[in-house]
Design an enzyme around this catalytic site. Sequence first.
Site, PDB file in Angstrom:
ATOM      1  N   THR A 120       9.692  12.633  10.611  1.00 24.43           N
ATOM      2  CA  THR A 120      10.607  12.119   9.599  1.00 24.43           C
ATOM      3  C   THR A 120       9.958  12.185   8.227  1.00 24.43           C
ATOM      4  O   THR A 120       8.766  12.454   8.087  1.00 24.43           O
ATOM      5  CB  THR A 120      10.990  10.653   9.884  1.00 24.43           C
ATOM      6  N   GLU A 121      10.760  11.909   7.232  1.00 28.97           N
ATOM      7  CA  GLU A 121      10.283  11.730   5.869  1.00 28.97           C
ATOM      8  C   GLU A 121       9.231  10.622   5.845  1.00 28.97           C
ATOM      9  O   GLU A 121       9.323   9.634   6.584  1.00 28.97           O
ATOM     10  CB  GLU A 121      11.493  11.337   5.017  1.00 28.97           C
ATOM     11  N   LEU A 122       8.218  10.792   5.010  1.00 32.54           N
ATOM     12  CA  LEU A 122       7.208   9.749   4.812  1.00 32.54           C
ATOM     13  C   LEU A 122       7.547   8.999   3.532  1.00 32.54           C
ATOM     14  O   LEU A 122       7.520   9.564   2.438  1.00 32.54           O
ATOM     15  CB  LEU A 122       5.810  10.356   4.711  1.00 32.54           C
ATOM     16  N   PHE A 123       7.879   7.729   3.678  1.00 35.48           N
ATOM     17  CA  PHE A 123       8.311   6.934   2.542  1.00 35.48           C
ATOM     18  C   PHE A 123       7.118   6.195   1.948  1.00 35.48           C
ATOM     19  O   PHE A 123       6.357   5.564   2.650  1.00 35.48           O
ATOM     20  CB  PHE A 123       9.379   5.937   2.987  1.00 35.48           C
ATOM     21  N   LYS A 167      16.399  -5.344   9.657  1.00 33.13           N
ATOM     22  CA  LYS A 167      15.668  -6.502   9.142  1.00 33.13           C
ATOM     23  C   LYS A 167      14.952  -6.071   7.874  1.00 33.13           C
ATOM     24  O   LYS A 167      14.815  -4.870   7.595  1.00 33.13           O
ATOM     25  CB  LYS A 167      14.660  -7.022  10.179  1.00 33.13           C
ATOM     26  N   ASP A 184      13.300   3.069  10.789  1.00 31.49           N
ATOM     27  CA  ASP A 184      13.077   2.567  12.142  1.00 31.49           C
ATOM     28  C   ASP A 184      14.362   2.490  12.934  1.00 31.49           C
ATOM     29  O   ASP A 184      14.758   1.439  13.426  1.00 31.49           O
ATOM     30  CB  ASP A 184      12.399   1.203  12.119  1.00 31.49           C
TER      31      ASP A 184
END
Length: 426
Positions: A120-123, A167, A184
């Site tokens: 996935t993209e790394l934020f 959350k 997530d």
Amino acid sequence: SGGAGGTASNGDVDHGRDVDLDRGLDTETDKVAEWSPERRFARFAHVVGEGAFKVVYRGEDREFGREIAWNAINMKAYKNVDKQRILDEVKMLRSLRHPRLLGFYGSWFDPEKYQVVFVTELFHGGTLKQFVDKYPLSMTTFKKILRQILDCLAYLHENSVMHRDLKCDNIFIDAADGSVTIGDLGLSKQTVEGAAKSILGTPEFMAPEMYDADYNEGVDIYALGMCALEMLTKQAPYSECRGVAQVMKKVTAGLPPDALGELAAKEELHDAYEFVVKCVKAIDGRRPSAKELLDDPFLAITDADDAVVTYPLKKTDEKGTHNGGDVHDEGVESAGDGGAGVEGVEPEESVRSGGGDEQGAEGGEEEGGPSMGGDSAGEDEGGARFYDEEDGRTSDVGGEDGGSEGGRERHASAEFDDEGDGDDRG
């Protein structure tokens, strides 16, 4: 913070190097430790986050020169029926494209390590929880954040997908422009005939009906309400409880968190209180949809909303808090996978590790807290109930273990491998 850093050769794994100018040159964690099957993605040794069954590494997409999050799920830790669920969910995730979702770039099955890997993209930003604890929050910012989350939930629900673990720890924000990204999605589930049949999530954010293992998209709206409550009070829902067992007792009895009563007492935030109650309270068995809430008058931004309504959290000892992990089908707490795909916080800050705090707590009550039984169950001081007025059910926490045919997950993995087409999120 930075982009992909320097480039590395596509030679042997031992010789692959990467440079991150923000963290220094040529460190041990910048070595290429592993390649994807088609050698498009490189995994480095740097661990971004870690949960009970998943480890998230920093990596690089060599085709597009961008940093990525390499998510490795240990399939040996799951029962056969859960292995199939994981495969199905990862395949579902790669079909989703929305500006508020982490970009999904590819996935495959590693038979030697018995791992499912998805990229996935790394934020690089922090979590929403960290943001609201650190910065003053105006009503304008509060409403803009809620609108972004609701827009994403509306997209997911239109595609028959529930998040099920929404959350503040799983919502990420770029403090520079206030843009929100929901991550997530590992507990997301596509619905069949509008209902789901498993118990998964984080207890403080789980709607009461989730413990009956029969619920719909309304559980995401409930969780949104709890996120809004945490943003306004800077308290995690049910932080007054000493363990997961006490959280479960209060939720299944219909008792709201103490923070909701504290919000009700703030006259200047009455409209915000009413919005939170609208999210968490089921009327005739349903909550408003994400689309309906986007049209709610409360979310209209006015000039008065520029006033600051909360301030940075002061570092004080919180009573009764516990280290919140997730609940899975057996109702057992396990470590969360909270930091997946996110850099900018240390793993111990971004991952909520499961603890044993609930041991010995069952059967007890919070000091000075409301009774867990009798006629008072389901009522708080402000009169808000989470269940329908005509439905005061409580439920036991548990789940049935379903079987699956041997080798089913291996068969599914034949259609699973896909390193992606390079598309960015919508």
